[in-house]
Write a protein that holds these residues in place. Sequence first.
Motif, PDB file in Angstrom:
ATOM      1  N   LYS A 306       0.880  -1.119  -0.015  1.00  0.00           N
ATOM      2  CA  LYS A 306       0.077  -0.027   0.103  1.00  0.00           C
ATOM      3  C   LYS A 306       0.848   1.217  -0.252  1.00  0.00           C
ATOM      4  O   LYS A 306       1.632   1.480   0.898  1.00  0.00           O
ATOM      5  CB  LYS A 306      -0.960   0.038   1.243  1.00  0.00           C
ATOM      6  N   MET A 307       0.881   2.034  -0.918  1.00  0.00           N
ATOM      7  CA  MET A 307       1.854   3.158  -1.115  1.00  0.00           C
ATOM      8  C   MET A 307       0.625   4.565  -1.140  1.00  0.00           C
ATOM      9  O   MET A 307       0.060   4.752  -2.182  1.00  0.00           O
ATOM     10  CB  MET A 307       2.365   3.181  -2.355  1.00  0.00           C
ATOM     11  N   GLY A 308       0.606   4.972  -0.065  1.00  0.00           N
ATOM     12  CA  GLY A 308      -0.554   6.053   0.058  1.00  0.00           C
ATOM     13  C   GLY A 308      -1.832   5.551  -0.077  1.00  0.00           C
ATOM     14  O   GLY A 308      -2.528   4.799   0.536  1.00  0.00           O
ATOM     15  N   ASP A 309      -2.514   6.086  -1.297  1.00  0.00           N
ATOM     16  CA  ASP A 309      -3.963   5.853  -1.388  1.00  0.00           C
ATOM     17  C   ASP A 309      -3.908   4.629  -2.768  1.00  0.00           C
ATOM     18  O   ASP A 309      -4.894   4.524  -3.311  1.00  0.00           O
ATOM     19  CB  ASP A 309      -4.606   7.223  -2.047  1.00  0.00           C
ATOM     20  N   GLN A 310      -2.756   4.317  -3.132  1.00  0.00           N
ATOM     21  CA  GLN A 310      -2.490   3.367  -4.146  1.00  0.00           C
ATOM     22  C   GLN A 310      -2.110   2.050  -3.743  1.00  0.00           C
ATOM     23  O   GLN A 310      -1.282   1.910  -2.689  1.00  0.00           O
ATOM     24  CB  GLN A 310      -1.603   4.025  -5.400  1.00  0.00           C
ATOM     25  N   TYR A 311      -2.060   1.075  -4.676  1.00  0.00           N
ATOM     26  CA  TYR A 311      -1.703  -0.158  -4.349  1.00  0.00           C
ATOM     27  C   TYR A 311      -0.391  -0.393  -5.321  1.00  0.00           C
ATOM     28  O   TYR A 311      -0.522   0.089  -6.411  1.00  0.00           O
ATOM     29  CB  TYR A 311      -2.580  -1.457  -4.777  1.00  0.00           C
ATOM     30  N   ALA A 312       0.719  -1.100  -5.146  1.00  0.00           N
ATOM     31  CA  ALA A 312       1.754  -1.477  -5.788  1.00  0.00           C
ATOM     32  C   ALA A 312       2.295  -2.902  -5.655  1.00  0.00           C
ATOM     33  O   ALA A 312       2.062  -3.461  -4.575  1.00  0.00           O
ATOM     34  CB  ALA A 312       2.852  -0.255  -5.641  1.00  0.00           C
ATOM     35  N   VAL A 313       3.414  -3.069  -6.665  1.00  0.00           N
ATOM     36  CA  VAL A 313       4.111  -4.541  -6.434  1.00  0.00           C
ATOM     37  C   VAL A 313       5.549  -4.095  -6.971  1.00  0.00           C
ATOM     38  O   VAL A 313       5.550  -3.334  -7.453  1.00  0.00           O
ATOM     39  CB  VAL A 313       3.237  -5.719  -7.054  1.00  0.00           C
ATOM     40  N   TYR A 314       6.334  -5.072  -6.404  1.00  0.00           N
ATOM     41  CA  TYR A 314       7.700  -4.828  -6.755  1.00  0.00           C
ATOM     42  C   TYR A 314       7.710  -5.994  -7.918  1.00  0.00           C
ATOM     43  O   TYR A 314       7.654  -7.275  -7.751  1.00  0.00           O
ATOM     44  CB  TYR A 314       8.561  -5.109  -5.851  1.00  0.00           C
ATOM     45  N   VAL A 315       8.376  -5.641  -9.051  1.00  0.00           N
ATOM     46  CA  VAL A 315       8.428  -6.410 -10.255  1.00  0.00           C
ATOM     47  C   VAL A 315      10.023  -6.637 -10.468  1.00  0.00           C
ATOM     48  O   VAL A 315      10.747  -5.767 -10.425  1.00  0.00           O
ATOM     49  CB  VAL A 315       7.718  -5.986 -11.600  1.00  0.00           C
ATOM     50  N   VAL A 316      10.316  -7.868 -10.810  1.00  0.00           N
ATOM     51  CA  VAL A 316      11.781  -8.145 -11.417  1.00  0.00           C
ATOM     52  C   VAL A 316      11.879  -7.938 -12.614  1.00  0.00           C
ATOM     53  O   VAL A 316      11.226  -8.659 -13.392  1.00  0.00           O
ATOM     54  CB  VAL A 316      12.230  -9.562 -10.950  1.00  0.00           C
ATOM     55  N   ARG A 322      14.939  -4.912  -9.288  1.00  0.00           N
ATOM     56  CA  ARG A 322      13.557  -4.830  -8.780  1.00  0.00           C
ATOM     57  C   ARG A 322      13.122  -3.121  -9.246  1.00  0.00           C
ATOM     58  O   ARG A 322      13.783  -2.323  -9.146  1.00  0.00           O
ATOM     59  CB  ARG A 322      13.757  -4.707  -7.394  1.00  0.00           C
ATOM     60  N   GLU A 323      11.688  -3.149  -9.743  1.00  0.00           N
ATOM     61  CA  GLU A 323      11.135  -2.003  -9.822  1.00  0.00           C
ATOM     62  C   GLU A 323       9.701  -2.008  -9.741  1.00  0.00           C
ATOM     63  O   GLU A 323       9.057  -2.845  -9.554  1.00  0.00           O
ATOM     64  CB  GLU A 323      11.224  -1.671 -11.322  1.00  0.00           C
ATOM     65  N   ILE A 324       9.284  -0.868  -8.981  1.00  0.00           N
ATOM     66  CA  ILE A 324       7.820  -0.649  -8.518  1.00  0.00           C
ATOM     67  C   ILE A 324       6.972  -0.417  -9.609  1.00  0.00           C
ATOM     68  O   ILE A 324       7.358   0.095 -10.479  1.00  0.00           O
ATOM     69  CB  ILE A 324       7.899   0.607  -7.353  1.00  0.00           C
ATOM     70  N   ARG A 325       5.875  -1.136  -9.378  1.00  0.00           N
ATOM     71  CA  ARG A 325       4.815  -0.795 -10.351  1.00  0.00           C
ATOM     72  C   ARG A 325       3.361  -0.868  -9.926  1.00  0.00           C
ATOM     73  O   ARG A 325       3.085  -1.439  -8.885  1.00  0.00           O
ATOM     74  CB  ARG A 325       4.849  -2.325 -11.075  1.00  0.00           C
ATOM     75  N   TYR A 326       2.847   0.424 -10.072  1.00  0.00           N
ATOM     76  CA  TYR A 326       1.461   0.506  -9.491  1.00  0.00           C
ATOM     77  C   TYR A 326       0.457  -0.214 -10.055  1.00  0.00           C
ATOM     78  O   TYR A 326       0.349  -0.342 -11.353  1.00  0.00           O
ATOM     79  CB  TYR A 326       1.018   2.179  -9.359  1.00  0.00           C
ATOM     80  N   VAL A 327      -0.410  -0.612  -9.485  1.00  0.00           N
ATOM     81  CA  VAL A 327      -1.465  -1.630  -9.898  1.00  0.00           C
ATOM     82  C   VAL A 327      -2.815  -1.097  -9.512  1.00  0.00           C
ATOM     83  O   VAL A 327      -3.125  -0.697  -8.451  1.00  0.00           O
ATOM     84  CB  VAL A 327      -1.220  -3.131  -9.437  1.00  0.00           C
ATOM     85  N   THR A 355       7.019 -11.635 -12.977  1.00  0.00           N
ATOM     86  CA  THR A 355       7.717 -11.996 -11.920  1.00  0.00           C
ATOM     87  C   THR A 355       7.510 -11.016 -10.541  1.00  0.00           C
ATOM     88  O   THR A 355       8.209  -9.633 -10.891  1.00  0.00           O
ATOM     89  CB  THR A 355       9.250 -12.332 -11.688  1.00  0.00           C
ATOM     90  N   VAL A 356       6.790 -11.003  -9.549  1.00  0.00           N
ATOM     91  CA  VAL A 356       6.840 -10.214  -8.317  1.00  0.00           C
ATOM     92  C   VAL A 356       7.659 -10.765  -7.221  1.00  0.00           C
ATOM     93  O   VAL A 356       7.586 -11.850  -6.869  1.00  0.00           O
ATOM     94  CB  VAL A 356       5.131  -9.944  -8.231  1.00  0.00           C
ATOM     95  N   ILE A 357       7.805  -9.889  -6.227  1.00  0.00           N
ATOM     96  CA  ILE A 357       8.595  -9.984  -5.017  1.00  0.00           C
ATOM     97  C   ILE A 357       7.599 -10.051  -4.014  1.00  0.00           C
ATOM     98  O   ILE A 357       6.766  -9.121  -3.715  1.00  0.00           O
ATOM     99  CB  ILE A 357       9.647  -8.888  -4.730  1.00  0.00           C
ATOM    100  N   ILE A 358       7.799 -11.364  -3.244  1.00  0.00           N
ATOM    101  CA  ILE A 358       6.995 -11.516  -1.948  1.00  0.00           C
ATOM    102  C   ILE A 358       7.622 -10.886  -0.895  1.00  0.00           C
ATOM    103  O   ILE A 358       8.695 -11.365  -0.686  1.00  0.00           O
ATOM    104  CB  ILE A 358       6.541 -12.914  -1.926  1.00  0.00           C
ATOM    105  N   ARG A 359       7.097 -10.489  -0.028  1.00  0.00           N
ATOM    106  CA  ARG A 359       7.472 -10.100   1.344  1.00  0.00           C
ATOM    107  C   ARG A 359       7.782 -11.173   2.331  1.00  0.00           C
ATOM    108  O   ARG A 359       7.140 -12.186   2.259  1.00  0.00           O
ATOM    109  CB  ARG A 359       6.473  -8.875   2.003  1.00  0.00           C
TER     110      ARG A 359
END
Length: 359
Positions: A306-316, A322-327, A355-359
């Motif tokens: 959760k990035m403020g009011d948005q959702y995001a994932v980290y993509v390889v 690693r790059e951030i991608r808002y979804v 591919t996404v990164i899992i916490r």
Amino acid sequence: MKRSRQRIACLCLTAALLVCGCGILPEEEELRTAPIVSSMEEEYFRTEEVKTGDVVERIEVYCYYRKQDTAEYGFPVVDENTTLEGIYVQEGDKVKAGTLLAELGLGSFDDEVGEKQAAYDELSKQVGYYETLLELEKERQSLAEQYGREFDDGTLSAYEEQLDGLRDQLHIAELALEEVKQELGNRQLVAEFDGVVTYVKKFNGWEWLRSGETVVTVESEDAGFVCSTDKGELFSEGDEVNVTTDVGVYEAKVTRLTELEDGKTNLVMEVQNPDKKLVLQLRGSVDFVLNSAENVTYVPYAALRKMGDQYAVYVVNDDGLREIRYVEVGLLVSGSLTADENRVEILSGVEPGETVIIR
């Protein structure tokens, strides 16, 4: 001459030390090298592929196989002047609803109930009588108005006044009757449903009884899956459900829904296919699908940020960075006991195969 000899001796000693390496001088320490460190991805992260499939939000309601009804009966008020009249059942006795199980000494309460009941019945008759007279008088008034005749409404007013007074007396008599009935009920234990007596207090003298102490326990003969849930709105009487247990899946029908004081619902489900594996206290669960999204793009819930009011994932990315991608997300499911069921529907932002990164 003397100084020359000392100089020669020092030179010889130094040469000897260098040749034999006797250890008087400190040894040179080995160079310490840094330990091999695993990559950041190996150390802190794992990855998952963005996939296509179903995202299902479900809930499990847990229940236990037990007697459908169980009631513990005890006297709410006991004092030193109260006597135990008797306990009229034994363990193993079958009883019907309304059976008198035990009672305290009634004293004058039994007679008082009769007197209050008689007074109430008499007032009820009088109220009924004056209601009939009032209706007749109203009909006379209506006929008089229809034919243009004069009508003396004095009698009508008198009936209304009399009826109001009698109704007040009836209300007072009703309260008095309910009060004495309540007092009598506190001295009698009566079965609320058909069942079997499973416990009777063995008194060793009256002094062993305390207010609220269980004297008799009655259980229904029929068993079923019973639960107390705050999800009562999911059920309706007559619903057919499947109850999953460690020994099998049982078909059951909802036979009773009872609202409890704490806002929860007591639920009874009668088993349609019982077998010998079905034993008391067996734990089961009923699975409900609340929402579902079929054949959609999804990522594991653990990949979502959760990035403020948005959702995001980290993509390889293709470079392994690693790059951030808002979804944009749709149905979001978390809290399931099965980790794979915790999924997030992705409407845009990533594509299947990434591919996404899992916490």
